[in-house]
Design an enzyme around this catalytic site. Structure first.
Site, mmCIF file in Angstrom:
data_model
loop_
_atom_site.group_PDB
_atom_site.id
_atom_site.type_symbol
_atom_site.label_atom_id
_atom_site.label_comp_id
_atom_site.label_asym_id
_atom_site.label_seq_id
_atom_site.Cartn_x
_atom_site.Cartn_y
_atom_site.Cartn_z
ATOM 1 N N SER A 1 0.829 -1.206 0.000
ATOM 2 C CA SER A 1 0.000 0.000 0.000
ATOM 3 C C SER A 1 0.859 1.249 0.000
ATOM 4 O O SER A 1 2.056 1.207 0.290
ATOM 5 C CB SER A 1 -0.909 0.012 1.227
ATOM 6 O OG SER A 1 -0.134 0.062 2.422
ATOM 7 N N ASP A 2 0.239 2.369 -0.295
ATOM 8 C CA ASP A 2 0.848 3.680 -0.105
ATOM 9 C C ASP A 2 0.350 4.222 1.237
ATOM 10 O O ASP A 2 -0.532 3.650 1.863
ATOM 11 C CB ASP A 2 0.460 4.613 -1.247
ATOM 12 C CG ASP A 2 1.448 5.750 -1.435
ATOM 13 O OD1 ASP A 2 2.252 6.015 -0.516
ATOM 14 O OD2 ASP A 2 1.417 6.390 -2.510
ATOM 15 N N ASP A 3 0.915 5.334 1.692
ATOM 16 C CA ASP A 3 0.492 5.923 2.957
ATOM 17 C C ASP A 3 -0.979 6.322 2.887
ATOM 18 O O ASP A 3 -1.326 7.309 2.236
ATOM 19 C CB ASP A 3 1.326 7.169 3.283
ATOM 20 C CG ASP A 3 2.746 6.825 3.653
ATOM 21 O OD1 ASP A 3 2.938 5.996 4.553
ATOM 22 O OD2 ASP A 3 3.679 7.374 3.025
ATOM 23 N N GLY A 4 -1.834 5.560 3.546
ATOM 24 C CA GLY A 4 -3.252 5.885 3.567
ATOM 25 C C GLY A 4 -4.066 5.287 2.458
ATOM 26 O O GLY A 4 -5.262 5.554 2.350
ATOM 27 N N SER A 5 -3.459 4.456 1.597
ATOM 28 C CA SER A 5 -4.233 3.890 0.488
ATOM 29 C C SER A 5 -4.915 2.584 0.857
ATOM 30 O O SER A 5 -5.727 2.078 0.089
ATOM 31 C CB SER A 5 -3.328 3.668 -0.735
ATOM 32 O OG SER A 5 -2.387 2.644 -0.491
#
Length: 900
Positions: A277-281
């Site tokens: 994931s990405d930060d907050g995805s």
């Protein structure tokens, strides 16, 4: 939709998680395709000796700021130190004594496969030398649908072929440098506005609050032929990690979209590695796991908001989900195996350096666990990893500079008597090169965009300093004004000069940083800090004005480009630490400019077919890709719009002649077998472990640290909640072949021409091949390019090898790639110096059609033209080439002869 209980109900409000409708989830299982097989054998042996919580620890990073050490997969029982992961595409992020590389944009501007590979190799080698196992780079999402998109400078080009070549070479280079390359962002992440709920609502600039990230809505054919195209190149070249994006795709969050991750990436494309994931995805726990995500980036539910730090959808919640059966144990085994397969694929089990720095923290001493303020010790060793990479960066910078205008051979300069250097962009920032966090300001010369794709400069050679150094050798007088608004002084200085160099820029970056009301995405396509007026002011007082631009994407030039006193224009992109030196190399002719535009420069913003959505059109903003396949030059060609500078345009200090096109079929055109590769279909990768919750509670021997995410569950954790119906079906399926159907990569046709340097100096030319595939495709699509160095008067043969994928379109009914010649389509072939300067033409007739020759009617330059056509079968004029003569395919990767 009916709710599938995620078992993480405490997080439902924070996450706004997607719900399930009882659909089927089919995570592909692989035993390692091709040269991945050994890595998978090692990974399985490693994973199968782990406990449940140790496996979970391999999937869940420790949390933002929780540690200055290893952030993933620490397994003390096996003396496995874990992984360190870091950005970025421009260099190791948040450290010192590392290089600041040119932007991905400049790699595309160079059209140079070798430099794409070399810079990426150097970046990978620097990450490895710092002890970083995996880097969040390179970037091919955004592709560049909107020219004002904030992060298009991290990526390459809106053309999928050019981006695919750059992405594939960058993946291969970083891997060879020893670092796991994590390609990002998958997929349709084309703007910064509304990518995250907390980020945009907290800005307080919207008419109403959004409730979910924007949904990018594209049809299946557009998705495959445009936005997925370069990802095939990444997978084919051994990409071991993929980062799923912030946005939704067709109203399902990208990181829990089973069709996108399981069916397409791991299934259709045969991706062998892990998805992070990405930060907050990550917006859910169970759904993201069964939909194909394998790793959390830092673990939190809401890292860009106040809530959620130190709380994970996975960690202890993933442990609980396996214990109560919501996530099958075999799926966790697959997640951990894919992660460790990447580790072994890169050989990181052999003499890999220890992590020797703390990201974003430069002092020598600090806390190993800064959130908890525990273990004060040396956290930075300040290891210098730069090697001789400055020369590569300088080469990329110089070879990517685009000469847009050069009246009466204004350039190269030859010992001018007096130079005026004008503009803030020419000089150093008053704050120093790293004075603004993540390069989040526009002060002084611009050599890098802003956001997480940035890095620290070890130094920054500004243009003024480099020009002065050259002027000392030439006894040239240099006067300068670095204030864009001091018009009186500027007028005085330029009036005395024999050459006036005026500098201007515009900036963009990631959405968490705002500069002058620009929230990542640019608000306009004009120059910042009064740059357009500055150029006009200089031109009004100097008859030899040379404009030099540093930009993250296309800019409008109409206000001044035709001014008679503007004699030359250079576009330099974002060239990294050697910016000034690269520029001087071109200004003075030590390097002949050979860059080409990787996008179209329009005459008006409205000429572009797509733009940033600046105001939400719903609480879940809907970004509809109604333009389909027709972005950038594809749209301009279809709509008959004349651009200022077309895609692929760039001048040189010499001239080139294109002649004698030849198009030949290969003698053996049998497709490589597309059978599903051998794989482990049985999902039971490892023996079943204990599923007693009491075995996975927090050990009494470990002290819990604040903000640190552990895999252990609390004592007396309730494992069961009521299930809604219908519930999802979760079953494993075989993975596809790496890079998709192997037949796609067969070389089936060869196009060649003779290229001559007609000028008096050596230079490089980027020959470009475009195809017209019919079937509602754009009039011309790039399907080959070669950069060739020619001495004065020299002639060389330039060759393009066309693969089956290059002449295919996506059939949404059969869900497969189909050669257009099998559909009765004659393929138009066009070769030349840009997308609108194509003096050579030919055709590839439909299968079974007779040989046809025709004269070119598309000559757009004075270059000589010879046409040729190709036939399949035994028609007269048919030329065959033995398959064993293949040396290189058109994406620049060496390939052994294959059975075609």
């Amino acid at each position: 939709m009916l709710l599938f209980c995620l078992l993480f109900t405490v997080f439902s409000t924070l996450s706004g998680a997607q719900t399930s409708t009882g659909e089927t989830y089919n995570p592909p299982i692989t035993s390692g395709y091709g040269n991945w097989s050994t890595a998978y054998e090692k990974a399985r042996a490693f994973v199968c000796q782990l406990t449940l919580t140790e496996k979970v620890n391999l999937t869940t990073q420790t949390g933002t700021g929780a540690t200055n050490g290893y952030a993933l997969g620490i397994i003390p029982r096996l003396n496995f130190r874990g992984w360190a992961l870091d950005d970025s595409p421009t260099g190791v992020r948040g450290t010192d004594y590392s290089s600041a590389f040119a932007a991905g944009l400049n790699l595309a501007m160079s059209w140079d496969r070798e430099l794409m590979y070399l810079q990426s190799y150097a970046n990978g080698a620097e990450h490895k030398a710092k002890g970083v196992n995996a880097a969040y780079a390179p970037v091919v999402g955004p592709l560049g649908r909107a020219p004002a998109g904030g992060r298009i400078w991290e990526s390459y080009s809106p053309d999928p072929y050019l981006s695919g070549v750059a992405f594939g070479n960058s993946i291969a280079g970083m891997n060879a440098g020893g670092t796991i390359a994590i390609g990002k962002h998958f997929v349709l992440y084309e703007q910064e506005h509304f990518r995250q709920v907390e980020e945009w609502n907290d800005y307080g600039i919207l008419d109403f609050n959004i409730t979910e990230p924007y949904s990018a809505n594209a049809d299946d054919r557009t998705l495959h032929e445009l936005y997925l195209w370069p990802w095939y190149d990444g997978v084919y070249n051994g990409m071991a990690g993929v980062m799923c994006s912030y946005n939704q795709l067709n109203n399902t969050q990208a990181c829990q979209n089973t069709h996108l991750l399981n069916d397409i990436l791991k299934g259709e494309m045969g991706f062998q590695g892990f998805i992070v994931s990405d930060d907050g995805s990550q917006h859910s726990g169970v759904l993201s796991a069964i939909a194909g995500m394998d790793m959390t980036i830092l673990g939190e539910t809401s890292p860009n908001g106040i809530d959620g730090l130190g709380i994970s959808f996975w960690g202890p919640n993933l442990t609980t989900s396996v214990l109560n059966g919501s996530v099958p144990e075999w799926r966790l085994d697959d997640m951990a195996t894919r992660i460790m397969a990447a580790y072994f694929y890169l050989g990181q089990d052999q003499d890999f350096p220890e992590l020797n720095f703390a990201q974003g923290y430069l002092p020598t001493f600090g806390y190993e666990y800064p959130v908890a303020k525990v273990d004060y010790q040396q956290v930075n060793e300040h290891v210098d990893v730069r090697d001789a990479h400055a020369q590569i960066i300088r080469s990329v910078g110089a070879n990517s500079i685009i000469l847009l205008k050069n009246v009466n051979n204004t350039l190269p300069l030859s010992k001018p008597r007096q130079i005026a250097v004008i503009g803030e962009d020419a000089g150093p920032s008053i704050y120093g090169p790293n004075g603004c966090s993540d390069r989040g300001c526009d002060n002084g010369t611009l050599a890098m965009g802003y956001g997480s794709g940035s890095t620290n400069f070890p130094y920054l050679v500004d243009p003024l300093s480099a020009i002065q150094a050259r002027a000392l050798k030439d006894r040239t007088v240099v006067q300068y004004v670095l204030n864009n608004y001091d018009t009186s002084l500027i007028s005085t200085v330029v009036a005395q000069a024999s050459a006036c160099l005026v500098f201007a820029n515009t900036d963009s970056g990631e959405g968490y940083i705002e500069i002058g009301g620009n929230y990542g995405d640019r608000n306009n396509l004009t120059l910042w800090l009064g740059g357009d007026d500055l150029i006009k002011d200089v031109a009004a007082n100097c008859s030899n004005t040379i404009a030099i631009l540093h930009t993250p994407g296309p800019v409008l030039l109409e206000d001044w480009i035709e001014h008679p006193n503007i004699t030359a224009v250079l576009l330099a992109g974002l060239p990294g630490q050697e910016s000034g030196n690269s520029l001087v190399d071109v200004l003075y002719g030590d390097v002949n400019p050979s860059g080409k535009t990787p996008w179209t420069i329009a005459k008006a913003r409205s000429d572009y077919p797509a733009d940033v959505l600046y105001q939400p059109n719903a609480v879940v903003p809907q970004l509809n890709f109604t333009e389909g396949l027709f972005i950038d030059y594809r749209h301009f060609d279809q709509a008959g719009i004349v651009p200022r500078f077309e895609f692929g345009f760039g001048l040189s200090y010499t001239s080139f002649d294109y002649q004698n096109i030849q198009i030949s079929a290969l003698s053996n055109n049998t497709a490589t077998s597309s059978a599903t590769p051998s794989t482990t279909v049985n999902p039971s990768i490892c023996p079943s472990t204990s599923l007693r919750s009491a075995d996975y509670t927090f050990p009494s021997t470990i002290s819990s640290l604040t903000g640190y995410i552990y895999p252990y569950i609390a004592a007396n954790t309730s494992l069961f909640t009521s299930q809604a119906t219908p519930t999802p079906t979760i079953s494993a399926v075989p993975a596809g072949a790496q890079g998709g159907d192997p037949a796609l990569w067969d070389v089936i046709c060869r196009v060649s021409l003779t290229l001559k340097n007609n000028g008096s100096i050596a230079g490089q030319e980027v020959s470009q091949l475009y195809l017209d595939l019919g079937n509602d495709t754009p009039p011309r699509q790039l399907r080959g390019f070669n950069k060739t160095m020619l001495q004065s008067g020299e002639t060389k043969t330039v060759t393009f090898d066309l693969r089956r994928r290059d002449v295919s379109i996506w059939d949404v009914v059969s869900q497969s790639w189909v050669e257009v010649t099998n559909l009765g389509t004659n393929i138009g072939v066009y070769v030349g110096a840009s997308s609108r300067n194509l003096p050579l033409e030919g055709s590839i007739p439909a299968k079974g059609s007779p040989y046809v020759s025709r004269s070119s009617s598309k000559i757009t330059s004075s270059l000589s033209t010879t046409t040729a056509s190709i036939g399949y079968g035994t028609s007269s004029g048919f030329t065959t080439v033995a398959a064993t003569s293949i040396q290189e395919i058109s994406d620049g990767q060496a390939q052994q002869p294959t059975s075609l």
